[in-house]
Design a protein around this motif. Structure first.
Motif, short mmCIF file in Angstrom:
data_model
loop_
_atom_site.label_atom_id
_atom_site.label_comp_id
_atom_site.label_asym_id
_atom_site.label_seq_id
_atom_site.Cartn_x
_atom_site.Cartn_y
_atom_site.Cartn_z
N ALA A 1 0.82 -1.23 0.00
CA ALA A 1 0.00 0.00 0.00
C ALA A 1 0.85 1.27 0.00
O ALA A 1 0.96 1.98 1.00
CB ALA A 1 -0.95 -0.01 1.20
N TYR B 1 0.31 4.16 -1.10
CA TYR B 1 -0.38 5.42 -0.80
C TYR B 1 -0.61 5.62 0.70
O TYR B 1 -0.90 6.74 1.13
CB TYR B 1 -1.72 5.47 -1.52
CG TYR B 1 -1.62 5.64 -3.02
CD1 TYR B 1 -0.57 6.34 -3.61
CD2 TYR B 1 -2.59 5.10 -3.87
CE1 TYR B 1 -0.48 6.49 -4.98
CE2 TYR B 1 -2.51 5.25 -5.25
CZ TYR B 1 -1.46 5.94 -5.79
OH TYR B 1 -1.37 6.10 -7.15
N LEU B 2 -0.54 4.55 1.48
CA LEU B 2 -0.79 4.67 2.92
C LEU B 2 0.54 4.83 3.64
O LEU B 2 1.13 3.88 4.15
CB LEU B 2 -1.55 3.44 3.43
CG LEU B 2 -2.89 3.14 2.74
CD1 LEU B 2 -3.53 1.90 3.35
CD2 LEU B 2 -3.83 4.35 2.85
N LYS B 3 1.02 6.05 3.66
CA LYS B 3 2.37 6.32 4.15
C LYS B 3 2.54 6.01 5.63
O LYS B 3 3.64 5.71 6.09
CB LYS B 3 2.72 7.79 3.90
CG LYS B 3 2.64 8.21 2.44
CD LYS B 3 3.62 7.45 1.56
CE LYS B 3 3.58 7.95 0.13
NZ LYS B 3 4.49 7.20 -0.77
N ASP B 4 1.45 6.10 6.41
CA ASP B 4 1.56 5.90 7.86
C ASP B 4 1.18 4.48 8.28
O ASP B 4 0.97 4.22 9.47
CB ASP B 4 0.69 6.91 8.60
CG ASP B 4 -0.78 6.83 8.19
OD1 ASP B 4 -1.07 6.18 7.17
OD2 ASP B 4 -1.63 7.43 8.88
N TRP B 5 1.07 3.57 7.31
CA TRP B 5 0.71 2.18 7.63
C TRP B 5 1.88 1.27 7.33
O TRP B 5 2.43 1.26 6.24
CB TRP B 5 -0.51 1.76 6.80
CG TRP B 5 -1.04 0.39 7.14
CD1 TRP B 5 -1.46 -0.04 8.35
CD2 TRP B 5 -1.20 -0.71 6.24
NE1 TRP B 5 -1.88 -1.35 8.28
CE2 TRP B 5 -1.74 -1.79 6.99
CE3 TRP B 5 -0.94 -0.91 4.89
CZ2 TRP B 5 -2.01 -3.03 6.43
CZ3 TRP B 5 -1.22 -2.14 4.32
CH2 TRP B 5 -1.75 -3.18 5.09
N LYS C 1 -5.89 8.25 -5.33
CA LYS C 1 -5.24 7.56 -4.21
C LYS C 1 -6.28 6.96 -3.27
O LYS C 1 -7.21 7.64 -2.83
CB LYS C 1 -4.36 8.54 -3.44
CG LYS C 1 -3.16 9.04 -4.24
CD LYS C 1 -2.28 9.94 -3.39
CE LYS C 1 -1.06 10.40 -4.19
NZ LYS C 1 -0.17 11.28 -3.38
N TYR C 2 -6.11 5.68 -2.98
CA TYR C 2 -6.99 5.04 -2.00
C TYR C 2 -6.64 5.55 -0.60
O TYR C 2 -5.54 6.06 -0.36
CB TYR C 2 -6.90 3.51 -2.08
CG TYR C 2 -5.49 2.96 -2.11
CD1 TYR C 2 -4.71 2.86 -0.95
CD2 TYR C 2 -4.94 2.49 -3.30
CE1 TYR C 2 -3.43 2.35 -0.98
CE2 TYR C 2 -3.65 1.96 -3.33
CZ TYR C 2 -2.91 1.90 -2.17
OH TYR C 2 -1.63 1.39 -2.20
N TYR C 3 -7.58 5.42 0.32
CA TYR C 3 -7.38 5.96 1.67
C TYR C 3 -8.25 5.21 2.65
O TYR C 3 -9.13 4.43 2.27
CB TYR C 3 -7.73 7.46 1.69
CG TYR C 3 -9.16 7.76 1.27
CD1 TYR C 3 -10.19 7.87 2.22
CD2 TYR C 3 -9.49 7.94 -0.07
CE1 TYR C 3 -11.50 8.13 1.83
CE2 TYR C 3 -10.79 8.21 -0.46
CZ TYR C 3 -11.79 8.30 0.49
OH TYR C 3 -13.08 8.56 0.11
N ARG C 4 -8.03 5.43 3.94
CA ARG C 4 -8.82 4.82 5.00
C ARG C 4 -9.35 5.90 5.93
O ARG C 4 -8.69 6.93 6.14
CB ARG C 4 -7.98 3.82 5.81
CG ARG C 4 -7.61 2.58 5.03
CD ARG C 4 -6.72 1.65 5.81
NE ARG C 4 -6.34 0.48 5.02
CZ ARG C 4 -5.33 -0.32 5.31
NH1 ARG C 4 -4.59 -0.08 6.39
NH2 ARG C 4 -5.05 -1.35 4.53
N ASP C 5 -10.54 5.64 6.48
CA ASP C 5 -11.08 6.57 7.45
C ASP C 5 -10.66 6.15 8.86
O ASP C 5 -9.88 5.19 9.03
CB ASP C 5 -12.61 6.68 7.33
CG ASP C 5 -13.33 5.36 7.62
OD1 ASP C 5 -12.69 4.43 8.17
OD2 ASP C 5 -14.53 5.27 7.32
N HIS D 1 -11.52 1.01 4.07
CA HIS D 1 -10.62 1.31 2.95
C HIS D 1 -11.46 1.76 1.75
O HIS D 1 -12.37 1.06 1.33
CB HIS D 1 -9.81 0.06 2.60
CG HIS D 1 -8.68 0.29 1.64
ND1 HIS D 1 -7.38 0.49 2.05
CD2 HIS D 1 -8.66 0.36 0.29
CE1 HIS D 1 -6.60 0.64 1.00
NE2 HIS D 1 -7.36 0.57 -0.08
#
Length: 248
Positions: free
Chosen positions: A121, A123-127, A222-226, A231
């Motif tokens: 992932a 795009y999920l820089k903090d994961w 860009k995909y993202y999460r709440d 997701h």
């Protein structure tokens, strides 16, 4: 229920009501039932669907998201991976060269080694990727024996998607991963230099909610999460994809 009839005299060219018993019954929802009767001879068949059953492919495609978090306590037997490869085997292949080969893994040792070669992932820089309890239960490593032949890439897409659809049909899910430490994986499996490591299918029982949404006003793909961990994957509209139409 889908019913398979022998094509030939007395069989309509288009689906219609039938009163004779089918040669085979296909149960896409895996409902329990008596053993299927397979016709003993090689012949041609037509598949007769109801309108409801015609929606099955779209249902599978909608459920076939890129899952990155799984319930690692749910094991996947080797026979399931073999079934998925058999689906890939009967797919179309450019020039019918069939250049792809596969490594199948369900063992904890090889699973750990494969996981250590993957990046998740972008795009999920903090994961930091799946936790140990969220890791895939199985992997299919897709290898290419014709790395200098551009058309092999079409086979990768066709067969990779087909295997993932097969996984969804079995109540599983997966993710095509192309961010791979290929030299590390090559060393672990002692692969010959002529074998190209193309893609890895990470498979398991999905443990996340993945939803399709419209592209936002700024056009970001860009995909993202709440905050709840859901997701979201933005998709372009059909109107944006279709550049020109002719006919009715």
């Amino acid at each position: 229920m889908m019913r398979l009839y022998e094509a030939g005299e007395g069989v309509p060219a288009r689906p219609g009501p039938r009163t004779d018993p089918p040669l085979m019954e296909l149960r896409p929802d895996h409902n329990p039932g008596p053993p299927r009767r397979i016709p003993p001879k090689h012949t041609s068949y037509i598949l007769v669907r109801t309108n409801k059953e015609a929606l099955m492919l779209k249902d599978l495609v909608l459920k076939n998201r890129s899952y990155r978090r799984f319930d690692n306590s749910v094991a996947i037997p080797m026979s399931t991976l073999e079934d998925l490869v058999d689906l890939a085997r009967i797919c179309p292949s450019a020039a019918n060269k069939q250049p792809l080969r596969f490594i199948l893994s369900t063992s904890p040792q090889d699973n750990d080694a494969i996981f250590g070669c993957l990046k998740w992932a972008a795009y999920l820089k903090d994961w930091g990727g799946p936790t140990p309890t969220e890791r895939p239960s199985a992997y299919v490593v897709m290898l290419n024996t014709a790395k200098d032949w551009d058309f092999a890439k079409f086979d990768l897409g066709i067969m990779g998607q087909t295997m993932l659809l097969g996984a969804v049909e079995k109540g599983l899910g997966g993710c095509m991963v192309g961010a791979i430490d290929r030299e590390k994986m090559r060393a672990h499996f002692a692969l010959a230099p002529e074998l190209e490591i193309s893609l890895v299918l990470a498979l398991g029982k999905p443990a996340e909610d993945v939803r399709i949404v419209d592209l936002p006003a700024d056009g970001s793909i860009k995909y993202y999460r709440d905050e709840a961990g859901t997701h979201f994957v933005p998709k372009r509209s059909p109107g944006e994809l279709i550049l020109h139409k002719t006919g009715k």
